[in-house]
Write an enzyme that holds these catalytic residues in place. Structure first.
Site, mmCIF file in Angstrom:
data_model
loop_
_atom_site.group_PDB
_atom_site.id
_atom_site.type_symbol
_atom_site.label_atom_id
_atom_site.label_comp_id
_atom_site.label_asym_id
_atom_site.label_seq_id
_atom_site.Cartn_x
_atom_site.Cartn_y
_atom_site.Cartn_z
ATOM 1 N N CYS A 83 0.862 -1.176 0.000
ATOM 2 C CA CYS A 83 0.000 0.000 0.000
ATOM 3 C C CYS A 83 0.902 1.231 0.000
ATOM 4 C CB CYS A 83 -0.912 0.011 1.226
ATOM 5 S SG CYS A 83 -1.915 1.505 1.363
ATOM 6 N N CYS A 234 -4.924 6.191 -3.875
ATOM 7 C CA CYS A 234 -4.273 4.884 -3.823
ATOM 8 C C CYS A 234 -2.858 5.073 -4.339
ATOM 9 C CB CYS A 234 -5.028 3.863 -4.674
ATOM 10 S SG CYS A 234 -4.208 2.251 -4.779
#
Length: 295
Positions: A83, A234
């Protein structure tokens, strides 16, 4: 709904990077939640109504390979390989909490070893540069079904009677990038969910809709698997989108800026002499929200 009462007294930190919010659990000195209990805990603590609320939970652990280990769970309790926004929060935390006492260090992740560079002002972390590694383009590495040794760049897929061109890339986790004229007009949740669940993506996929503004600037909106909704940003998806823009001839620049709903991030592409993308760097900040203890 799983109860948080069994973890009464557990300390946590909540942070965000470009609007993606995360709960950090410091297990560097000792494991606080057994691995088999982590999915249940994550689902409970991430719930927006009955828990603290988050886009994911980060566990900070010791590593026998690198300086520190990054373990990330999506809010549905599933493990994620990487991530980009989460690892910036993680990096700021471990540096400012003096878990790691140097500005250049390495992090063990499920996607491999990640190099971090910290930039400070007045001894506080101002910006984090993450070496997100080399993008994976082959179907077998993303994964995408079909010929394992082929790429999936600008491939046409029919959805709701419309032809949509998708470029699929892995930045440690799978991404599908679609270039559009205007991201504001895209139904990100409906279309993102359909693409995320396409059978050609056996492990699911994060879906990104990208609009070119100029040679160096793009707008982006993202639907993330595990969250199963649109998110404010993101990080790894922005990296995948930067590579996609380069591969599809939408930019020749190696320094790009992406504007997500939660803010802007910089991307640097490190190219080999023949033009292949060797490494992708994600650059941005991270912020504390609050620290707390479960009651």
């Amino acid at each position: 709904m799983d109860s948080l009462s069994k973890w009464k007294g557990l300390k946590f930190t909540k942070m965000h990077a470009t609007g993606n919010d995360f709960i950090l659990i410091d297990e560097f000195n000792s494991i606080l939640i057994p691995d088999e209990k982590k999915p249940e805990f994550v689902r409970s603590v991430s719930h927006r109504n009955f828990g603290v609320g988050s886009d994911g939970v980060i566990f900070i652990q010791s590593s026998d390979k690198t300086d520190v280990k990054f373990l990330f769970y999506n809010p549905d309790g599933s493990l994620a390989e990487m991530c980009g926004n989460g690892i910036r929060c993680f990096s700021k935390y471990v540096y400012e909490k003096e878990i790691v006492a140097k500005k250049n260090f390495e992090v063990e992740t499920l996607a491999g070893i990640v190099a971090i560079e910290i930039f400070t002002r007045n001894e506080k972390v101002e910006k984090i540069k993450v070496n997100m590694g080399k993008p994976k383009l082959l179907r077998k590495d993303i994964p995408v079904s079909g010929n394992k040794e082929e790429t999936f760049i600008n491939r046409q897929i029919e959805i709701n009677g419309k032809n949509i061109r998708i470029t699929a890339i892995s930045m440690g986790n799978p991404h599908a990038v679609i270039f559009v004229e205007d991201v504001a007009k895209v139904d990100v949740i409906e279309l993102g969910r359909k693409i995320r669940h396409l059978k050609i993506f056996p492990k699911g996929v994060n879906v990104h809709f990208v609009q070119k503004i100029s040679e160096q600037e793009f707008k982006i909106r993202s639907y993330e698997r595990g969250v199963e909704n649109e998110t404010l940003a993101c990080g790894s998806g922005i990296c995948a989108s930067a590579v996609s823009a380069y591969l599809n001839g939408l930019t020749s620049s190696q320094e790009l800026k992406f504007h997500a709903l939660g803010g802007s991030l910089e991307v640097e592409l490190n190219l080999r002499p023949e033009g292949e993308v060797k490494e992708v760097y994600l650059i941005g900040d991270a912020e504390y929200i609050f620290e707390g203890k479960l009651l």
